[in-house]
Design a protein around this motif. Structure first.
Motif, PDB file in Angstrom:
ATOM      1  N   SER A  85      38.992  40.523  62.171  1.00  0.00           N
ATOM      2  CA  SER A  85      38.967  41.735  61.351  1.00  0.00           C
ATOM      3  C   SER A  85      37.541  42.095  60.936  1.00  0.00           C
ATOM      4  CB  SER A  85      39.846  41.538  60.113  1.00  0.00           C
ATOM      5  OG  SER A  85      39.814  42.667  59.274  1.00  0.00           O
ATOM      6  N   ASN A  89      35.535  45.514  61.965  1.00  0.00           N
ATOM      7  CA  ASN A  89      35.038  46.423  60.933  1.00  0.00           C
ATOM      8  C   ASN A  89      33.518  46.568  60.989  1.00  0.00           C
ATOM      9  OD1 ASN A  89      37.346  47.391  59.526  1.00  0.00           O
ATOM     10  ND2 ASN A  89      37.615  45.389  58.581  1.00  0.00           N
ATOM     11  N   GLN A 142      47.738  48.963  52.447  1.00  0.00           N
ATOM     12  CA  GLN A 142      47.271  49.458  53.745  1.00  0.00           C
ATOM     13  C   GLN A 142      48.249  50.473  54.344  1.00  0.00           C
ATOM     14  OE1 GLN A 142      44.275  48.975  54.838  1.00  0.00           O
ATOM     15  NE2 GLN A 142      43.832  47.559  53.161  1.00  0.00           N
ATOM     16  N   SER A 187      42.584  46.582  59.201  1.00  0.00           N
ATOM     17  CA  SER A 187      43.061  45.804  58.058  1.00  0.00           C
ATOM     18  C   SER A 187      44.574  45.658  58.066  1.00  0.00           C
ATOM     19  CB  SER A 187      42.602  46.461  56.752  1.00  0.00           C
ATOM     20  OG  SER A 187      41.187  46.478  56.669  1.00  0.00           O
TER      21      SER A 187
END
Length: 466
Positions: free
Chosen positions: A172, A176, A387, A456
């Motif tokens: 992740s 990102n 999310q 996410s």
């Protein structure tokens, strides 16, 4: 005969040492809602944990970046070494359940002087022995060693889950960081284009001022825009360099070859469909939740070990072998059997109060572990719910922002035409330019935030474990 008796005694003792005083483990009831608050009707069957990161991330440069991070990242290597350490500790504790058998052989040769000899003459003696010995072995009548072994096993399994969590977090973070890099790259490009446009405008206004067709205020306003664009170039250049440094750190080495592939924040793609599932099914599959449960089981086993410590400890020591007055005699029928069997019992008396306190501490730690498990579940539920809610909002915001960019572009074209024809002032044109720049910058930021939300969501749903 004696050898058979000792063997039979050991088998009986081992057969009796299978009980445990640990409480029967029961998983706490999950304090969760039955459904996600904002699942948008897309709670498909299946789990995000079944979707590999190679299948979820469609970008080839990003796949290679993640692959390098999983192979070279130092933090992940440390987590993997912690697994090896926990595995070794479990193996050591597991061996405590089995007797330690050793083989010994010795030869002794010595001389006795006449003055101390019982026969009145000096002589030389030889003695030889060979035996198999049972080192001090604790008979686990009350399950103390078995509970410690269970605790070590659960700790090891919790460490494995920690490695999975670290792996998912690294995937992740790398994704990102790459999105931030692409966004800063796009923002830097916009700033450079804007600077060039503002600079041309400044030249035009300056020429108009020289011939009296523009005011000094217009020149000052155009100059302000140019310097503002120059400051933006410096800002995004710094942010771009820092984003690249983050990728180098995560991947454990140079990444220049993957950052020049021509991919942009607008062209990168992720898998659009992701199974959401039900909270009770999805969250129990998350590594951090499983880790918390293993730690709860380990605390439960500690209670059994603390209870067993209040009872007597029974240990066995023994040996069985051959003895002879010569080394050669050990191999002949004249060799004599030699054996020893020494059971012992140790009962806590004066430290019993301390052991009871240790038992109460173990019970409190088990309750803390249970509360921690429930807290981890609730945090995991909130992360997924947040999310999911953000995904819906980001979709709407991105659509609105794209429409805003289109409207700002049209407004700028109209304002420029009116200024060129002398209908509107330079201030109107300048305002249209700034509005268009802000709209484009916001569009990049929203696009990056939307993609980060998708990353996410994949992570909090347990994706990336495979």
């Amino acid at each position: 005969m004696m050898r058979n008796l000792i063997s039979l005694s050991l088998l009986v003792v081992l057969g009796l040492s299978g009980c445990s005083l640990a409480p029967v483990y029961q998983r706490p009831e999950a304090p969760l809602a039955e459904n996600w608050p904002a699942a948008e009707g897309d709670a498909q069957a299946g789990s995000a944990a079944d979707v590999t990161w190679q299948d979820y991330f469609r970008s080839e440069p990003l796949k290679q970046l993640i692959g390098r991070a999983l192979e070279q990242n130092r933090n992940l290597k440390i987590a993997a070494l912690n697994i090896e350490q926990a595995r070794a500790a479990y193996r050591i504790q597991r061996d405590e359940l089995l007797p330690t058998i050793t083989a010994n052989a010795s030869v002794t040769r010595g001389g006795v002087p006449e003055a101390t000899s019982s026969s009145g003459a000096d002589y030389v003696y030889t003695s030889a022995s060979a035996n198999v010995a049972l080192a001090s072995y604790e008979v686990d009548f009350f399950g103390r060693i078995r509970s410690l072994n269970e605790q070590a096993l659960e700790t090891y399994l919790a460490t494995e889950e920690a490695l999975l969590s670290s792996r998912m977090a690294l995937i992740s973070e790398t994704a990102n960081a790459y999105l931030v890099y692409l966004a800063d790259q796009k923002l830097l490009g916009l700033s450079e284009q804007t600077f060039a446009a503002y600079n041309e405008t400044l030249k035009l206004v300056s020429r108009q001022y020289e011939v009296g067709a523009a005011t000094q205020l217009a020149v000052a306003q155009a100059t302000t825009s140019v310097e503002s664009a120059r400051a933006s170039i410096a800002l995004y250049s710094r942010q771009l360099a820092q984003a690249k440094n983050a990728l180098v750190y995560l991947c454990g080495g140079p990444v220049d070859d993957l950052l020049n592939a021509g991919e942009t924040i607008d062209s990168i793609e992720l898998r659009s469909e992701l199974p959401v599932g039900l909270p009770s099914e999805v969250l129990q599959a998350r590594p951090d939740v499983r880790q918390a449960e293993y730690q709860l089981k380990a605390a439960n086993a500690d209670i059994g070990a603390a209870r067993a410590a209040l009872f007597p400890t029974i240990s066995l020591t023994g040996s069985l072998g051959l003895a002879s007055d010569s080394l050669e005699g050990l191999l002949k029928s004249s060799a004599r059997y030699a054996w020893a069997f020494t059971p012992s019992v140790t009962m806590p008396i004066f430290n019993r109060g301390q052991l009871r306190v240790s038992l109460e501490v173990a019970k409190v730690e088990e309750r803390i572990a249970a509360a921690t498990y429930e807290q981890v579940l609730q945090v995991a539920f909130q992360e997924v719910a947040d999310q999911l809610a953000a995904r819906s909002a980001y979709r709407q915001q991105l659509e609105a922002q794209n429409a805003l960019v289109a409207a700002a572009e049209q407004a700028y074209v109209l304002a420029k035409a009116r200024y060129d024809n002398g209908v509107d002032s330079f201030l109107t044109l300048l305002d249209a330019q700034r509005t268009l720049l802000l709209a484009r910058q916001s569009s990049v930021s929203v696009r990056q935030a939307y993609l980060a939300n998708m990353v996410s969501l994949y992570n909090v749903l347990g994706g990336g474990q495979l």
